[in-house]
Design an enzyme around this catalytic site. Structure first.
Site, PDB file in Angstrom:
ATOM      1  N   TRP A  39       0.814  -1.166   0.034  1.00 33.12           N
ATOM      2  CA  TRP A  39      -0.054   0.205   0.025  1.00 33.12           C
ATOM      3  C   TRP A  39       0.876   1.095   0.088  1.00 33.12           C
ATOM      4  O   TRP A  39       2.072   1.466   0.467  1.00 33.12           O
ATOM      5  CB  TRP A  39      -0.866   0.191   1.390  1.00 33.12           C
ATOM      6  N   ASP A  42      -0.111   9.056   0.992  1.00 28.87           N
ATOM      7  CA  ASP A  42       0.606  10.418   0.789  1.00 28.87           C
ATOM      8  C   ASP A  42       1.997  10.491   0.269  1.00 28.87           C
ATOM      9  O   ASP A  42       2.870   9.797   0.960  1.00 28.87           O
ATOM     10  CB  ASP A  42       0.726  11.326   2.026  1.00 28.87           C
TER      11      ASP A  42
END
Ligand code: FRU
Length: 489
Positions: A39, A42
């Site tokens: 994953w 930001d």
């Protein structure tokens, strides 16, 4: 799954090394950064250091879902081709035991310094019971980072009263007049996002200056990932407001991004805003961060996804999340103009071009692909609507269209394949009767830079591998003055 107490940088690196060959690659992007495995959210610590661009990112390596955050790390000399470096931070400390959340980087005395948020869960409901503080990590070589033993450098006690005592995150560090500052995202605990400003001489001792800016009720209930920097003759305050209500066609995602143009008063610690706008008008763009490079360019990169939006690669592909193209930003009056960094042009090949095509129906462009740049110049003529269809296959298409009467540009992904559909619109004025688009398609993404770059529309799309067609169309009569297409990579 490993127990969270055992998260270390080494374990993450070993796991990634052992697992990365098992990824499914169908939707992996060619010229955008993704996590090597697992994953990504930001962008963090975007900085140029010793001649290389460094980009860190929120990362959970073990699964394609958000989990205890690590900082992934990649470097590049041209902002397009990235090389992965070892994990920079793992949640292995006391104050960051449940996550090394977003933050930023700055060079000091030759060392690369990271400021980031340590996340700690304090009760049974991990979405409600937590606290956050800010830590420092230091590197002599830009590869290996040591957490400062005096962490946290901005602790819980340094949160001013009358603001949230738990949402306190995403330090963006910068220097002004010989002093360091950070902006930090928070809220007033009554439903209004705000940003806090702190000042320091050494990055270790920090003093609260002021609430830099806050929502008046229209701009969301919590502010994340603030950034503050000069641009042209103004200052820009960029932020990611959560749950911001839509304003007409704008701010229609669950969470938004916006920039304010104005003046930063560093003495008072206040930002005086004169104008604001959305950073990106599409579905998938969040938490952008900027850096200033040695060519004097201010460049932003955003996370090219959105919270709580379905991500098809989470099922069976073992990865999720990507970065947007790096975008150079420039000020024009009170607007920011966005353009992809010029370096992308080095990766162009196979030019295809057509000119002066009268459009009064759907036509096939005799070139196709899933990884390319398109530049088009349409003359609206008397058309009621005109535009392009991308990634066209038997039942699939992603439609970019413009309706001159309403002055509305639309991206529709209802038939784009897997993943969420929907439409995003933005008001755009024709330029002397023309609409110019610069479009970047990359496997599972599309980014459209409209006109002079005031508006960008970004979306993730997941068409099948056979959906490669490109079409142009008009209802009524328009003209495709020119179309240039280059494969990218
Ligand atoms: C924004 C954000 C940040 C936080 C990080 C956690 O997308 O929620 O506020 O630091 O993601 O991964």
């Amino acid at each position: 799954m490993i127990h969270k107490r055992e998260y270390t940088k080494d374990k993450a690196d070993q796991f990634i090394k052992a697992s990365k060959h098992s990824l499914r690659t169908d939707y992996r992007l060619n010229y955008h950064l993704m996590a090597e495995y697992g994953w990504m959210n930001d962008p963090n610590g975007f900085v140029q250091y010793r001649g290389q661009y460094h980009l860190f990112y929120q990362h959970y390596p073990y699964k394609p879902i958000w989990g205890p955050m690590h900082w992934g790390h990649a470097i590049s000399t041209d902002l397009i081709k990235w090389e992965y470096l070892p994990i920079a931070l793992a949640p292995d400390g006391e104050f960051d035991r449940d996550g090394c959340f977003s933050g930023s980087a700055i060079e000091k005395d030759g060392q690369l310094m990271l400021l980031y948020t340590g996340h700690v869960v304090t009760g049974p409901d991990k979405d409600q019971d937590y606290k956050q503080s800010q830590g420092l990590a230091v590197s002599d070589d830009g590869v290996t980072f040591e957490k400062w033993q005096g962490n946290p450098v901005i602790g819980y006690k340094e949160i001013p009263p009358d603001v949230s005592q738990k949402d306190f995150r995403d330090p963006k560090v910068f220097m002004k007049n010989g002093q360091y500052y950070v902006v930090l995202g928070s809220n007033d605990a009554k439903g209004n996002g705000l940003v806090l400003l702190y000042r320091s001489d050494d990055l270790k001792q920090w003093t609260f200056v002021n609430v830099l800016a806050s929502s008046d009720g229209r701009f969301g209930d919590n502010w994340e990932c603030p950034d503050l920097f000069p641009l042209g003759n103004k200052d820009i305050f960029m932020l990611s407001p959560q749950r911001m209500p839509a304003q007409g066609e704008q701010f229609r995602n669950l969470h938004s991004t916006m920039y304010c143009v104005g003046e930063f008063d560093s003495e008072m610690g206040k930002f005086h805003s004169e104008a604001f706008a959305q950073v990106d008008h599409g579905f998938d763009f969040y938490a952008p961060q900027s850096t200033l490079d040695d060519q004097g360019r201010r460049i932003i990169i955003g996370w090219m996804d959105m919270w709580e939006a379905g991500m098809p690669t989470q099922q069976g592909h073992e990865w999720a999340g990507a970065m947007s193209l790096p975008r150079k930003i420039e000020l024009d009056g009170n607007r920011i103009l966005f353009s992809p960094v010029e370096e992308i042009e080095k990766y162009r090949s196979n030019l295809y071009e057509i000119h002066d095509v009268v459009l009064d129906q759907v036509i096939d462009i005799q070139s196709s692909g899933d990884s390319y740049e398109l530049q088009t110049d349409f003359e609206a003529g008397s058309a009621e609507e005109f535009g392009l269809k991308l990634r066209v296959g038997s039942d699939e298409e992603t439609i970019l269209s413009y309706r001159p009467e309403e002055g509305l540009f639309t991206l529709n992904r209802d038939k784009s394949g897997l993943g969420p559909g929907g439409e995003r619109r933005v008001h755009v004025r024709l330029d002397n009767g023309h609409l110019k688009l610069r479009i970047f398609v990359d496997k599972s993404s599309v980014e459209v830079f409209i006109g002079d770059g005031e508006h960008v529309v970004t979306a993730r799309i997941y068409p099948g591998p056979q959906s490669l067609g490109i079409q142009a169309f008009a209802k009524g009569t328009a003209k495709l003055v020119s179309l240039y297409k280059w494969d990218i990579l």
